[in-house]
Design an enzyme around this catalytic site. Structure first.
Site, PDB file in Angstrom:
ATOM      1  N   ASP A 438       5.756  13.011  96.186  1.00 49.04           N
ATOM      2  CA  ASP A 438       5.097  11.711  96.234  1.00 49.04           C
ATOM      3  C   ASP A 438       5.234  11.173  97.656  1.00 49.04           C
ATOM      4  O   ASP A 438       6.019  11.702  98.453  1.00 49.04           O
ATOM      5  CB  ASP A 438       5.777  10.772  95.220  1.00 49.04           C
ATOM      6  CG  ASP A 438       5.174   9.381  95.229  1.00 49.04           C
ATOM      7  OD1 ASP A 438       3.939   9.270  95.376  1.00 49.04           O
ATOM      8  OD2 ASP A 438       5.936   8.409  95.109  1.00 49.04           O
ATOM      9  N   LYS A 439       4.493  10.132  97.985  1.00 51.74           N
ATOM     10  CA  LYS A 439       4.576   9.559  99.329  1.00 51.74           C
ATOM     11  C   LYS A 439       5.398   8.279  99.350  1.00 51.74           C
ATOM     12  O   LYS A 439       6.458   8.209  99.956  1.00 51.74           O
ATOM     13  CB  LYS A 439       3.174   9.277  99.893  1.00 51.74           C
ATOM     14  CG  LYS A 439       3.204   8.726 101.322  1.00 51.74           C
ATOM     15  CD  LYS A 439       1.839   8.345 101.808  1.00 51.74           C
ATOM     16  CE  LYS A 439       1.373   7.038 101.225  1.00 51.74           C
ATOM     17  NZ  LYS A 439       2.155   5.880 101.690  1.00 51.74           N
ATOM     18  N   GLY A 921      -1.175   8.363  95.516  1.00 54.11           N
ATOM     19  CA  GLY A 921      -2.245   7.502  95.027  1.00 54.11           C
ATOM     20  C   GLY A 921      -2.930   6.741  96.130  1.00 54.11           C
ATOM     21  O   GLY A 921      -3.884   6.000  95.879  1.00 54.11           O
ATOM     22  N   THR A1000      -9.570  14.668  97.520  1.00 52.11           N
ATOM     23  CA  THR A1000      -9.653  13.298  97.021  1.00 52.11           C
ATOM     24  C   THR A1000      -9.503  13.276  95.500  1.00 52.11           C
ATOM     25  O   THR A1000      -9.615  14.296  94.828  1.00 52.11           O
ATOM     26  CB  THR A1000     -10.991  12.661  97.423  1.00 52.11           C
ATOM     27  OG1 THR A1000     -12.067  13.428  96.855  1.00 52.11           O
ATOM     28  CG2 THR A1000     -11.147  12.644  98.937  1.00 52.11           C
ATOM     29  N   GLY A1001      -9.251  12.071  94.975  1.00 48.07           N
ATOM     30  CA  GLY A1001      -8.988  11.936  93.543  1.00 48.07           C
ATOM     31  C   GLY A1001     -10.154  12.342  92.674  1.00 48.07           C
ATOM     32  O   GLY A1001      -9.976  12.979  91.630  1.00 48.07           O
ATOM     33  N   LYS A1002     -11.371  11.983  93.080  1.00 53.00           N
ATOM     34  CA  LYS A1002     -12.545  12.349  92.293  1.00 53.00           C
ATOM     35  C   LYS A1002     -12.704  13.861  92.246  1.00 53.00           C
ATOM     36  O   LYS A1002     -13.038  14.440  91.211  1.00 53.00           O
ATOM     37  CB  LYS A1002     -13.791  11.695  92.898  1.00 53.00           C
ATOM     38  CG  LYS A1002     -15.054  11.887  92.089  1.00 53.00           C
ATOM     39  CD  LYS A1002     -15.002  11.116  90.781  1.00 53.00           C
ATOM     40  CE  LYS A1002     -16.320  11.199  90.033  1.00 53.00           C
ATOM     41  NZ  LYS A1002     -16.253  10.533  88.713  1.00 53.00           N
ATOM     42  N   GLN A1366      -2.083  26.616 123.678  1.00 49.42           N
ATOM     43  CA  GLN A1366      -2.882  25.488 123.195  1.00 49.42           C
ATOM     44  C   GLN A1366      -1.985  24.389 122.629  1.00 49.42           C
ATOM     45  O   GLN A1366      -2.156  23.208 122.902  1.00 49.42           O
ATOM     46  CB  GLN A1366      -3.863  25.957 122.121  1.00 49.42           C
ATOM     47  CG  GLN A1366      -4.708  24.839 121.530  1.00 49.42           C
ATOM     48  CD  GLN A1366      -5.552  25.335 120.375  1.00 49.42           C
ATOM     49  OE1 GLN A1366      -5.475  26.497 120.014  1.00 49.42           O
ATOM     50  NE2 GLN A1366      -6.363  24.459 119.832  1.00 49.42           N
ATOM     51  N   ALA A1368       1.122  23.874 123.407  1.00 47.52           N
ATOM     52  CA  ALA A1368       1.910  23.268 124.477  1.00 47.52           C
ATOM     53  C   ALA A1368       1.087  22.255 125.253  1.00 47.52           C
ATOM     54  O   ALA A1368       1.590  21.217 125.673  1.00 47.52           O
ATOM     55  CB  ALA A1368       2.434  24.355 125.411  1.00 47.52           C
ATOM     56  N   SER A1371       0.646  19.174 122.901  1.00 47.28           N
ATOM     57  CA  SER A1371       1.823  18.490 122.357  1.00 47.28           C
ATOM     58  C   SER A1371       2.181  17.262 123.169  1.00 47.28           C
ATOM     59  O   SER A1371       2.737  16.304 122.640  1.00 47.28           O
ATOM     60  CB  SER A1371       3.014  19.442 122.329  1.00 47.28           C
ATOM     61  OG  SER A1371       3.314  19.879 123.646  1.00 47.28           O
TER      62      SER A1371
END
Length: 1420
Positions: A438-439, A921, A1000-1002, A1366, A1368, A1371
């Site tokens: 979860d976030k 969510g 995405t949720g859909k 690339q 490096a 970054s």
């Protein structure tokens, strides 16, 4: 009870239950009973009929016995056993295990004379020992539960006695359905009861549900409508109503029913009228309720399904290998049976070998072979390791003890450490391949900080507040943390004294005297009161970083223009205030009142603040006195809806004359799914809102003279109030409103008082609350505005939900409608910008209703409230009829700060080969931003966004993405990833540009359908990381189940809230984060941690150790049993397969039961192949567990082959040494036993990577115990086993040099191949584990240099030089905010610049997006 016994019991409880100090110090804690407290997220268990509750009174005696008298009483019993059934039931449960049944069969078989191999008592010994150990463990655990049950059942509460006609003390166990219960402050609720009366003048009761779900914030419960207006307490003798409600179920968030009066008038009942068992009364002097559910029918007990049992992957593998051992045993027994039959056939005429029966009958060779088959099964029974299962349980307990003792898991802020709630899957921690996280609250702190807002189309960036957050450091509040720690310890000590509140003198509730209240509070003692005050000074979601909001200068200047003279100019003319000013005013009013926040004082936090609208308000006119009198007198009126002094609109049912509030204050999980929605207001609504003239001005002009703000004596009180919020989002918005002097001062069921800067205290009559739910994704409050006297609906929620509810402008709309469309478009842009910055977005809207419209809606809503069947659906439909044609006021952006150490933890887990999915969510932009900051996605990753509106489009879109990925990386991992039993698929992007997939949720709805599942999994196999946005709790669990079942991989799910429970329970291992969202996730989890960063050490170190230890221990058990049993098997070739043993039966039994049982257990608990520091610095070592390198079919069969070889050497070296001599059978067997003991123990030393003094002590102890037993047994047992006996055999051998030579030679020859292999392996082709082990022996400087070379070599293997160049180059210009947990998710200045650099590919159906990288992140 002695102190050592108390200490042992305490640590046993800690080990078995993983309980915290607070749990042990409470009187009792329902968290220990609720093994899966989050079951309410599943389909509730409903019975088929309703429940009728009749009062337990004399007039209703017959009817009571018909209904309530048949229901369950309040006695609880969580134990499995009684004194009478303990032995039979425990044995019955233990014999459900196949191994125990097998050995029981052997015991019975050995009692058959024809196949008897051992003495009957000897055969029973191993089984009896194992059953006894398990029975003692089960008995101690059940006795602990019995004592908890007894303590709870004997708690005392006040119950109304129909004979004595008063409340008397009664034990909880004697409470029945229909009883009237009277509870005082700080008392625990004994049963589920409907609230009928409260001393609170507003008819509310505050409860604390920490004993049920871990949430310490206060929640309000409401007296049944029609009962709150009574001036005296409910008299049970006059109570003539009956209750009809739903049958007992486990849904904690719902209660449906109605109370029917004697005149057939019905009043709806909801969750807000129900007091749940296990909760605690707070802030309320006394309450009275009637019991509707008791004992095991209460919702708390129905959520207690008992302990969860999960079988680990290693245990399933071991069970399979046990079956191979059974097959091997059958082959050996068949060999013995055939050999015995052939032997007898060859010597059929020799009576010495074929002795006839007593009747002269001679058994045929075939029948003798059949009997010998069963004899051999008894003889070789040790081949099946009965002690293995007991040893595994002991080892897992030891592993759990060391995990819980690791100080690195301790969180000082949370005052908690890791909890191991599942005792049998520790080794699975070392084999995780997929991690689902979860976030909010898991990767982030769940500390919501108000960052930005948009009002009337204008964005206010709050730069001063941003600077405050950047400079903020937790060390500044060190004193506050000390206070928190002190309060936590004091409150824990005080909690067991809570029942002291029961000593309050029972008096009528209607008295409501302050003396009574103070008396009840002081009854608990000064210590409790002081602790209570300290405990609550720091409410949840109230750290300085959340509360100290610095207002935006521009918005504050506009806000300061809101004065009474703006509504009533000095010349007395009526004019419309500017639209923007009205929007600002309504916006902050909505932030302050559209919530369920409970207001309390900091010095007496458990006492509710009641602010009179007269506070600090000089009366200027008779009109003011009249209006204020009407407002005060409304509370005592029998019709609270008349509180405004106006007549109630006609047509509302009489039963709903009192405030028909659903009042379902469900937890406002303030939608993570917040998309910006902009609303329009109808011309009529705007004109109504804009026509706030001086008619109502006297009500609010109290604090101002000549248009200037006076110094108000109440302002210090307002600024020092404490807010008890149910979610951090609610608290953040209320504190933001307070920063602009729009302060929520008090809340009652009838009104909300807001101190609004220049307008003074505004009292809003609270008409209705529509709580937040996951379907509507919004919350609304219906109030009567004190200035306009209009019915106003304030709504806040996810932008995706509110956007669809805005009023639609007509083609030829007015200028006002066009202006609202402009506001909507601007707000949408602001919301998109907020989301890209990683902020959680929320929309605020309003709607003005006429009294007629409200009365019509209320009439229909009353029918929904009083229904039992389909009530939720009817209430949602009713809410939809109210929440439409809304006008957008603005939007907010709230920052959820990243937890400390999250980026480093995710980076380490990625290196360990674990694929991480974020299931959230939140909207797409917010989720992607957080994924970059926490290093789930790298700046150079190529993003593919899977966003479709139909199933066919989704299939085409996935095909396009797959073709693009396969074109750049021809080696496809897809087929391997979808094959049965496959290991984790290799991510080929490591050789080039990595890919990240955003779903995405859909679209999740489509990919979870069976026809698209395979294609979706193939696509995710190509992706380095997957982010699923807008995912519902059900979708989260379906995603985890899909990956686990189809890819056959080990999955782990981690979350912190109730919406993560289903995902946690579906995964192989569920981990709960004990954060600010309560304890639902923790109670449903297998392991609980306080911060996400602890997950890296839990998996990479303890998971690796547990897997390696247990794998090697199981293999060692198979090895030692096969090696020793084969000695008996080889001997059968020299004794005519007669089932004879060359060793005494007691030595044979004790060899596995005692002499060689402890060393492998110590090995399984203490073995460390690599140090913890090295495992953390080299996460790639974790991959050995993912690949099951330590324990696989190959290692199993190699171990068995080695056991066969060692048994051959151990038998034939002594055989040839004593060949031709006249030694007897036991004299020949003694060197075999002794050599076998040395071989088996030294084999363990060779396999051990770390030897401690404990290892040496146990091994030496095993050898000494063997010799001690052999010497003692040989000295005492003269005729134990005639005709042969072990008398003085060991004594003679210890004086014989040949014995020592045979033992040494046998041991060396047997162990030489394994020792040589291990030596060559460490020198010529070392595994990564052995290389890492070598690093531990180096000095610090040499070790640092070796680690540097190791990492450099790894990078060359994983990354091409072009990709490295690339990365490096890029970054240096990518965001670096993820390196520090103390900084914000994204700084305001860097966010916009970074978003343009992100490489992204979003597929569409009508164009090919893969030709070039899109310059910006596109959100849909």
């Amino acid at each position: 009870m002695t102190e050592p016994l108390q200490w042992a019991r305490y640590h046993w409880r800690q080990l078995m239950g993983g309980r915290t100090r607070e749990d042990d110090e409470r009187l009792y804690n329902y968290s220990s009973l609720l093994a899966c407290g989050g079951k309410s997220s599943e389909t509730p268990k409903l019975a088929g009929k309703h429940r009728v509750v009749i009062p337990h009174l004399q007039p209703f005696k017959d009817e009571y016995e018909k209904f309530s008298g048949t229901y369950m009483n309040n006695r609880i019993r969580t134990t499995k056993y009684t004194l009478l059934n303990f032995v039979p039931r425990n044995l019955f449960e233990q014999f459900h295990r196949a191994a125990n049944l097998y050995f029981l069969f052997l015991v019975v078989l050995n009692w058959v004379p024809l196949v008897e191999a051992f003495q009957k008592e000897i055969t029973m010994l191993p089984l009896v020992v194992v059953l006894t150990i398990i029975a003692i463990k089960d008995g101690l655990e059940d006795y602990r539960k019995y004592k908890i049950d007894k303590r709870i059942n004997n708690l005392v509460t006040k119950v109304y006695d129909r004979k004595e006609k008063k409340y008397i003390d009664c034990c909880w166990k004697n409470v029945t359905v229909g009883d009237f219960i009277r509870l005082s402050c700080n008392e625990i609720i004994p049963a589920d009861m409907v609230l009928l009366c409260s001393t609170d003048p507003d008819g509310i009761c505050h409860i604390e549900t920490s004993g049920l779900d871990g949430e310490s914030n206060l929640k309000q419960r409401q007296v049944v409508r029609g009962c709150a207006e009574q001036d005296s307490e409910v008299d049970p003798e006059k109570f003539s109503s009956r209750i009809e409600c739903e049958s007992p179920n486990n849904d904690l968030s719902r209660f449906r029913g109605f109370l029917e009066h004697s005149n057939k008038q019905r009043v709806g009942l909801s969750k807000e009228n129900l007091l749940l068992r296990g909760c605690t009364i707070r802030n309320t002097e006394a309450v009275i309720g009637i019991v509707v559910y008791a004992g095991h029918e209460t919702k708390a007990m129905l959520n207690n399904p008992g302990p969860r049992y999960k079988r680990s992957k290693l245990e399933r593998r071991a069970n399979t290998d046990v079956l191979w051992c059974v097959l091997l045993l059958l082959i050996m027994c068949l060999t013995g049976a055939l050999g015995h039959g052939i032997w007898l056939s060859r010597y059929e005429n020799v009576l010495f070998f074929n002795i006839p029966e007593s009747d002269g009958h001679v058994i045929s060779p075939a029948l003798a072979g059949f009997y010998m088959f069963w004899t051999m099964i008894i003889l070789l029974q040790v081949l099946i390791p009965i002690s293995l299962y007991v040893s595994i349980e002991i080892v897992k307990l030891g592993q759990i003890y060391f995990i819980q003792s690791d100080v690195d898991f301790y969180s000082e802020k949370m005052d908690s450490t890791v909890q191991c709630r599942a005792l049998n899957i520790t080794e699975d921690l070392g084999q995780i391949q997929y991690l689902f996280s979860d976030k909010t609250g898991t990767l982030t702190e769940n500390k919501m900080v108000f960052r930005r807002c948009s009002v009337a189309g204008f964005d206010y960036c709050h730069e001063e507040n941003a600077k405050r957050l950047e400079s903020y450091q937790e060390a500044v509040s060190e004193d506050e943390d000390c206070t928190d720690t002190l309060s936590g310890s004091l409150s824990n000590v005080a909690k067991p004294r809570a029942p002291c509140c029961r000593t309050v003198v029972s008096r009528p509730l209607g008295s409501k005297s302050s003396d009574h209240l103070s008396g009840s509070m002081s009854a608990a003692g000064n210590g409790e009161r002081a602790a209570e005050v300290l405990h609550s000074r720091q409410a949840a979601f109230s750290s300085p970083i959340e509360t100290d909001v610095v207002p935006d200068t521009r918005l504050l200047n506009k806000f300061s223009q809101i004065t009474l003279h703006l509504f009533t100019p000095l010349d007395g003319t009526i004019q419309r205030p500017p639209l923007e000013t009205l929007y600002i005013m309504d916006f902050f009013i909505a932030l302050a009142i559209c919530n369920t926040v409970v207001v309390s004082a900091p010095n007496q936090p458990r006492q509710k603040i009641r602010v009179s609208s007269l506070s600090g308000t000089p009366i200027k006119s008779l009109e003011e006195i009249k209006n204020l009198f009407q407002r005060l007198s409304a509370r005592r009126s029998s019709s609270p809806s008349l509180a405004s002094g106006k007549e109630l609109p006609p047509g509302i049912p009489s039963a709903s004359v009192s405030r028909l509030s659903l009042f379902s204050r469900m937890k406002l999980t303030s939608p993570m799914e917040e998309e910006v929605s902009v609303m329009k207001e109808s011309p009529q609504g705007c004109s109504n809102s804009a026509s706030c003239t001086g008619m109502e001005k006297p009500n609010s002009d109290a604090a101002f003279t000549d248009g200037k703000v006076e110094s108000l004596p109440r302002m210090p009180l307002a600024s020092n109030v404490c807010y008890e919020a149910e979610s951090p989002d609610e608290a953040a918005l209320v504190y933001a409103a307070r920063a602009y002097q729009c302060t929520l001062q008090s809340r009652t069921p009838e009104q909300v008082v807001v101190d609004f800067a220049a307008l003074g205290p505004l009292t809003f009559q609270l008409l209705h609350i529509l709580p937040f739910d996951s379907v509507r994704k919004r919350m609304s409050v219906v109030v009567r505005h004190p200035l306009s006297n209009e019915v106003v609906v304030y709504t806040k929620g996810a932008d995706s939900a509110i956007m669809e509810l805005l009023s639609v402008a007509s083609p030829g709309g007015t200028n006002l409608e066009k202006q609202q469309m402009i506001i909507r478009e601007k707000t949408q842009k602001h919301l998109d910008d907020y989301a890209k910055r990683g902020l959680r977005t929320l929309c605020v809207a309003k709607k003005v209703m006429s009294d007629t419209e409200y009365a019509e809606w209320l009439r229909n809503h009353f029918l929904a409230e009083t229904s039992i069947d389909n009530r939720e659906e009817l209430l949602i439909e009713s809410a939809m009829r109210l929440e439409n044609k809304l006008t957008l006021l603005g939007a907010t952006g709230i920052e959820d700060r990243l937890q400390e150490g999250v980026p480093e933890a995710i980076e380490a887990l990625h290196k360990a080969g674990i694929k991480i999915w974020m299931l959230t969510g939140d909207k797409q932009e917010t989720a992607v931003n957080i994924a970059y900051v926490c290093k789930l996605l790298e700046p150079d990753d190529k993003l593919f966004i899977l966003n479709s509106q139909s199933k066919d489009a989704c299939e085409v879109q996935m095909s396009i993405i797959l073709k693009e990925l396969q074109r750049k990386s021809p080696a496809s991992p897809g087929q391997a990833s979808l094959s049965k039993g496959s290991t984790q698929p290799a991510v080929t992007q490591d050789l080039g540009q990595r890919a990240g997939l955003i779903v995405t949720g859909k679209t999740l709805e489509f990919v979870l359908q069976e026809s698209l599942q395979r294609q979706f999994l193939e696509l995710t196999a190509w992706s380095h990381a997957v982010v699923c946005c807008r995912a519902t709790p059900l979708q989260k669990s379906k995603v985890v189940k899909l990956v686990r079942n189809h890819l056959q991989v080990m999955t782990l799910a981690i979350g912190d809230g109730a919406n993560d429970v289903s995902m946690i329970q579906v995964a192989d291992i569920g981990i709960g984060v004990s954060g600010q969202e309560g304890m639902q996730a923790v109670m449903a989890s297998d392991f609980a941690i306080s911060q996400f960063r602890h997950l890296s050490k839990l998996l990479l170190v303890h998971g690796h150790w547990c897997y390696m230890r247990l794998s090697n221990m199981i293999l060692y058990f198979f090895y030692k049993n096969v090696a020793y049993v084969n000695l008996l098997f080889w001997y059968q070739f020299f004794c005519g397969f007669s089932g004879t043993s060359m060793t005494d039966y007691w030595v044979l039994i004790f060899f596995n039961l005692l002499f060689t049982s402890v060393p492998p257990i110590i090995y399984g608990v203490l073995e460390k192949d690599v140090s913890a520091d090295t495992l953390m610095q080299l996460p790639e070592l974790y991959q050995s567990g993912q690949k099951s390198e330590a324990y696989s079919p190959l290692t199993f069969w190699i171990t068995l082959l080695d056991a066969f070889y060692q048994s051959l050497v151990c038998f034939f070296v002594p055989y040839f040494s004593y060949q031709g001599s006249d030694v007897d059978i036991f004299t020949f067997g003694n060197p075999l036993n002794t050599a076998a003991l040395f071989i088996i123990l030294l084999h363990l030393i060779i396999e051990s990577k770390s030897l401690t003094w404990i290892h040496v002590l146990v091994i030496v102890g095993s050898i000494l115990s063997y010799f001690f037993f052999a010497l003692a047994f040989g000295a005492m047992c003269v005729t134990c086993n005639p005709p042969s006996n072990p008398y003085w055999i060991m004594q003679d051998h210890m004086l014989d040099p040949v014995f020592y030579l045979v033992c040494i030679l046998t041991t060396c020859i047997a162990l030489l191949p394994r020792f040589t292999y291990r030596t060559l392996q460490g020198s010529l082709f070392p595994s990564p584990i052995l290389r890492a082990k070598h690093l531990d022996r180096l000095t610090s400087e040499e070790r640092a240099e070796a680690l540097k070379k190791w990492r450099g070599a790894g990078k060359k293997i994983q990354v091409t030089s072009s990709y490295a160049d690339q990365a490096a180059n890029q970054s240096g210009r990518r965001h670096r905010s993820g390196h520090s947990a103390a900084v914000a998710v994204k700084s305001p200045t860097s966010c916009a610049a970074e978003q343009g650099d992100l490489p992204l590919c979003e597929t569409a159906l009508d164009l090919d997006c893969f030709a070039a990288e899109a310059p910006d992140v596109i959100g849909h």
